[in-house]
Design an enzyme around this catalytic site. Structure first.
Site, mmCIF file in Angstrom:
data_model
loop_
_atom_site.group_PDB
_atom_site.id
_atom_site.type_symbol
_atom_site.label_atom_id
_atom_site.label_comp_id
_atom_site.label_asym_id
_atom_site.label_seq_id
_atom_site.Cartn_x
_atom_site.Cartn_y
_atom_site.Cartn_z
ATOM 1 N N TYR A 15 -7.685 0.310 61.564
ATOM 2 C CA TYR A 15 -8.324 0.249 62.880
ATOM 3 C C TYR A 15 -7.415 -0.314 63.963
ATOM 4 O O TYR A 15 -7.779 -0.297 65.141
ATOM 5 C CB TYR A 15 -9.590 -0.623 62.809
ATOM 6 C CG TYR A 15 -10.623 -0.105 61.853
ATOM 7 C CD1 TYR A 15 -11.300 1.083 62.108
ATOM 8 C CD2 TYR A 15 -10.916 -0.797 60.679
ATOM 9 C CE1 TYR A 15 -12.244 1.573 61.219
ATOM 10 C CE2 TYR A 15 -11.855 -0.317 59.782
ATOM 11 C CZ TYR A 15 -12.524 0.865 60.052
ATOM 12 O OH TYR A 15 -13.451 1.353 59.176
ATOM 13 N N HIS A 20 -11.312 1.058 69.891
ATOM 14 C CA HIS A 20 -12.258 -0.041 69.744
ATOM 15 C C HIS A 20 -11.550 -1.392 69.618
ATOM 16 O O HIS A 20 -12.200 -2.443 69.716
ATOM 17 C CB HIS A 20 -13.132 0.210 68.508
ATOM 18 C CG HIS A 20 -14.599 -0.013 68.732
ATOM 19 N ND1 HIS A 20 -15.180 -0.208 69.975
ATOM 20 C CD2 HIS A 20 -15.639 -0.076 67.845
ATOM 21 C CE1 HIS A 20 -16.487 -0.376 69.830
ATOM 22 N NE2 HIS A 20 -16.788 -0.299 68.551
ATOM 23 N N PHE A 66 -15.818 -7.418 61.490
ATOM 24 C CA PHE A 66 -16.197 -6.093 61.965
ATOM 25 C C PHE A 66 -16.985 -6.278 63.259
ATOM 26 O O PHE A 66 -17.637 -7.291 63.487
ATOM 27 C CB PHE A 66 -16.952 -5.249 60.942
ATOM 28 C CG PHE A 66 -16.059 -4.704 59.871
ATOM 29 C CD1 PHE A 66 -15.135 -3.719 60.165
ATOM 30 C CD2 PHE A 66 -16.113 -5.199 58.575
ATOM 31 C CE1 PHE A 66 -14.286 -3.216 59.186
ATOM 32 C CE2 PHE A 66 -15.265 -4.708 57.595
ATOM 33 C CZ PHE A 66 -14.341 -3.712 57.910
ATOM 34 N N ASN A 68 -19.679 -5.234 64.701
ATOM 35 C CA ASN A 68 -21.112 -5.467 64.847
ATOM 36 C C ASN A 68 -21.567 -6.852 64.435
ATOM 37 O O ASN A 68 -22.754 -7.180 64.574
ATOM 38 C CB ASN A 68 -21.914 -4.391 64.088
ATOM 39 C CG ASN A 68 -21.554 -4.317 62.622
ATOM 40 O OD1 ASN A 68 -20.524 -4.821 62.185
ATOM 41 N ND2 ASN A 68 -22.402 -3.668 61.844
ATOM 42 N N ASP A 93 -13.275 -3.005 74.735
ATOM 43 C CA ASP A 93 -13.123 -1.613 75.168
ATOM 44 C C ASP A 93 -14.352 -1.191 75.964
ATOM 45 O O ASP A 93 -15.470 -1.590 75.658
ATOM 46 C CB ASP A 93 -12.938 -0.702 73.955
ATOM 47 C CG ASP A 93 -14.105 -0.796 72.974
ATOM 48 O OD1 ASP A 93 -14.413 -1.911 72.519
ATOM 49 O OD2 ASP A 93 -14.721 0.241 72.669
ATOM 50 N N ASN A 114 -21.668 -2.651 70.444
ATOM 51 C CA ASN A 114 -22.129 -3.412 69.288
ATOM 52 C C ASN A 114 -21.575 -4.827 69.208
ATOM 53 O O ASN A 114 -22.256 -5.737 68.723
ATOM 54 C CB ASN A 114 -21.804 -2.650 68.001
ATOM 55 C CG ASN A 114 -22.719 -1.471 67.786
ATOM 56 O OD1 ASN A 114 -23.811 -1.409 68.334
ATOM 57 N ND2 ASN A 114 -22.270 -0.506 66.996
#
Length: 220
Positions: A15, A20, A66, A68, A93, A114
């Site tokens: 990632y 993101h 993560f 969320n 972002d 999120n």
């Protein structure tokens, strides 16, 4: 003054270069600026750095939960060190802003993001500062998940990096609590004109916010 700078993203090399993770990129740049490099602190569920600027303690945080579950990390550090929500700045972002543009905002809704959603829930308020780093919109709500979890085109990545560099000019104002001045510095910084690489969709104009998405809890 801003006492806690947070950058949002997802952990893991897969990632690292995705849209993101623009908030992580911002904290990386700030860490170089302040010479304060985050390291893992399991107590706060993230990469944490502590430094002192003009006698004031400043924290840098990259949650490793993560996206969320970002609020779990932010709230743990903020509560332990008694940092008020209005002393927190979250870099993230933003779909409804073009790559190369950046906006500063205080309070308001999470607009479907999120990471912000969980920070709202964990802090019990939306009254914190947000540095909104434009990543553009794919043009369709159905494509948002794939969009934010993919790498931007090279020209867009360069534009995002340039806007990060420009926004760092506001850091002394953030640290001095001169938020009106910081807002002026961020909003009057002129981005270069972005050029799309072949195969990239043009970003949709900023209208209503579309939700961002992340992998479910506990999955990559």
């Amino acid at each position: 003054m801003i006492k806690l700078f947070v950058g949002l993203g997802n952990p893991g090399p897969e990632y690292e270069a995705t849209r993101h993770n623009a908030g992580f990129w911002w904290i990386d740049a700030l860490a170089r600026e302040l010479k304060a490099y985050p390291s893992m602190d399991k107590g706060y569920h993230g990469l944490v750095a502590r430094t002192s600027v003009h006698g004031h303690t400043v924290w840098l945080l990259q949650p490793q939960t993560f996206m969320n579950l970002s609020g779990k990390s932010v709230a743990a550090l903020a509560r332990f060190f008694k940092i008020a929500p209005n002393e927190i700045l979250v870099a993230h972002d933003e779909l409804d802003i073009e790559p190369g543009q950046v906006k500063l905002k205080f309070g308001g809704s999470h607009a479907g993001h999120n990471g912000l959603r969980d920070i709202h829930a964990q802090l019990g308020t939306g009254d914190y500062w947000r540095l909104r780093l434009g990543v553009g919109h794919p043009g369709s709500k159905a494509e948002v998940v794939n969009w934010v979890l993919k790498k931007p085109a090279l020209d867009d990545r360069i534009a995002i990096e340039q806007c990060i560099d420009r926004s760092l000019k506001a850091v002394p104002a953030f640290l001095a609590g001169e938020m009106d001045k910081a807002t002026l510095l961020v909003h009057t910084s002129k981005p270069p004109r972005a050029h799309k690489a072949p195969g990239e969709r043009p970003a949709a104009p900023a209208t209503t916010a579309a939700p961002t998405a992340t992998p479910p809890q506990g999955t990559p």
